[in-house]
Design a protein around this motif. Sequence first.
Motif, PDB file in Angstrom:
ATOM      1  N   SER A  72      -0.148 -15.339 -15.606  1.00  0.00           N
ATOM      2  CA  SER A  72       0.918 -14.444 -16.073  1.00  0.00           C
ATOM      3  C   SER A  72       0.457 -13.007 -16.305  1.00  0.00           C
ATOM      4  O   SER A  72       1.236 -12.175 -16.740  1.00  0.00           O
ATOM      5  CB  SER A  72       1.597 -14.985 -17.346  1.00  0.00           C
ATOM      6  N   ARG A  73      -0.800 -12.679 -16.001  1.00  0.00           N
ATOM      7  CA  ARG A  73      -1.245 -11.286 -16.102  1.00  0.00           C
ATOM      8  C   ARG A  73      -0.865 -10.510 -14.845  1.00  0.00           C
ATOM      9  O   ARG A  73      -0.844  -9.292 -14.856  1.00  0.00           O
ATOM     10  CB  ARG A  73      -2.750 -11.224 -16.324  1.00  0.00           C
ATOM     11  N   PHE A  74      -0.600 -11.223 -13.771  1.00  0.00           N
ATOM     12  CA  PHE A  74      -0.181 -10.585 -12.526  1.00  0.00           C
ATOM     13  C   PHE A  74       0.911 -11.444 -11.918  1.00  0.00           C
ATOM     14  O   PHE A  74       0.780 -12.661 -11.826  1.00  0.00           O
ATOM     15  CB  PHE A  74      -1.354 -10.486 -11.550  1.00  0.00           C
ATOM     16  N   VAL A  75       1.968 -10.806 -11.516  1.00  0.00           N
ATOM     17  CA  VAL A  75       3.074 -11.514 -10.882  1.00  0.00           C
ATOM     18  C   VAL A  75       3.199 -10.991  -9.460  1.00  0.00           C
ATOM     19  O   VAL A  75       3.250  -9.787  -9.233  1.00  0.00           O
ATOM     20  CB  VAL A  75       4.389 -11.295 -11.664  1.00  0.00           C
ATOM     21  N   VAL A  76       3.240 -11.903  -8.500  1.00  0.00           N
ATOM     22  CA  VAL A  76       3.374 -11.522  -7.098  1.00  0.00           C
ATOM     23  C   VAL A  76       4.814 -11.059  -6.871  1.00  0.00           C
ATOM     24  O   VAL A  76       5.761 -11.796  -7.148  1.00  0.00           O
ATOM     25  CB  VAL A  76       3.034 -12.705  -6.170  1.00  0.00           C
ATOM     26  N   PRO A  77       4.990  -9.831  -6.381  1.00  0.00           N
ATOM     27  CA  PRO A  77       6.349  -9.336  -6.161  1.00  0.00           C
ATOM     28  C   PRO A  77       7.073 -10.136  -5.068  1.00  0.00           C
ATOM     29  O   PRO A  77       6.446 -10.713  -4.185  1.00  0.00           O
ATOM     30  CB  PRO A  77       6.148  -7.885  -5.716  1.00  0.00           C
ATOM     31  N   GLU A  78       8.365 -10.141  -5.157  1.00  0.00           N
ATOM     32  CA  GLU A  78       9.182 -10.883  -4.190  1.00  0.00           C
ATOM     33  C   GLU A  78       8.959 -10.397  -2.754  1.00  0.00           C
ATOM     34  O   GLU A  78       8.988 -11.172  -1.811  1.00  0.00           O
ATOM     35  CB  GLU A  78      10.675 -10.755  -4.547  1.00  0.00           C
ATOM     36  N   ASP A  79       8.712  -9.089  -2.564  1.00  0.00           N
ATOM     37  CA  ASP A  79       8.561  -8.546  -1.211  1.00  0.00           C
ATOM     38  C   ASP A  79       7.093  -8.508  -0.759  1.00  0.00           C
ATOM     39  O   ASP A  79       6.743  -7.767   0.160  1.00  0.00           O
ATOM     40  CB  ASP A  79       9.185  -7.160  -1.134  1.00  0.00           C
ATOM     41  N   PHE A  80       6.245  -9.300  -1.368  1.00  0.00           N
ATOM     42  CA  PHE A  80       4.817  -9.281  -1.074  1.00  0.00           C
ATOM     43  C   PHE A  80       4.528  -9.471   0.418  1.00  0.00           C
ATOM     44  O   PHE A  80       3.710  -8.782   0.995  1.00  0.00           O
ATOM     45  CB  PHE A  80       4.106 -10.381  -1.883  1.00  0.00           C
ATOM     46  N   ASP A  81       5.222 -10.405   1.056  1.00  0.00           N
ATOM     47  CA  ASP A  81       4.956 -10.685   2.470  1.00  0.00           C
ATOM     48  C   ASP A  81       5.996 -10.070   3.407  1.00  0.00           C
ATOM     49  O   ASP A  81       6.104 -10.433   4.573  1.00  0.00           O
ATOM     50  CB  ASP A  81       4.845 -12.185   2.709  1.00  0.00           C
ATOM     51  N   ALA A  82       6.708  -9.088   2.907  1.00  0.00           N
ATOM     52  CA  ALA A  82       7.701  -8.401   3.749  1.00  0.00           C
ATOM     53  C   ALA A  82       6.968  -7.517   4.758  1.00  0.00           C
ATOM     54  O   ALA A  82       5.849  -7.075   4.512  1.00  0.00           O
ATOM     55  CB  ALA A  82       8.625  -7.554   2.871  1.00  0.00           C
ATOM     56  N   PRO A  83       7.583  -7.267   5.904  1.00  0.00           N
ATOM     57  CA  PRO A  83       6.956  -6.400   6.904  1.00  0.00           C
ATOM     58  C   PRO A  83       6.679  -5.007   6.328  1.00  0.00           C
ATOM     59  O   PRO A  83       7.429  -4.496   5.506  1.00  0.00           O
ATOM     60  CB  PRO A  83       7.992  -6.321   8.023  1.00  0.00           C
TER      61      PRO A  83
END
Length: 94
Positions: A72-83
């Motif tokens: 919970s110290r880092f949250v992967v953003p929803e668009d992490f694997d977006a082009p």
Amino acid sequence: MVLNPRGVCNEVCRLSHMTKSVGVHEAKTHLSRLLEDVMAGEEVVITRRGEEIASLVPARRTAVRRLGVDRSRFVVPEDFDAPLPESVLAEFEQ
């Protein structure tokens, strides 16, 4: 302390009581025994023609890694694997 005829401290003088000095041939012949000595806390110095060339010492123990300590110290953003945008892609192609 052991001094040679010129009054200079020789190899025996430099080695502590927990250090053993062996030649290359003996080290090759008795490696398993030497490793047991190292595991018991002794340092083994390997020599060639009286010159130190290597030391056998116990491996450093590393701390056990605990998984999840940064949860919970880092949250992967929803668009992490977006082009990537075209401008960023162009930078890689230069």
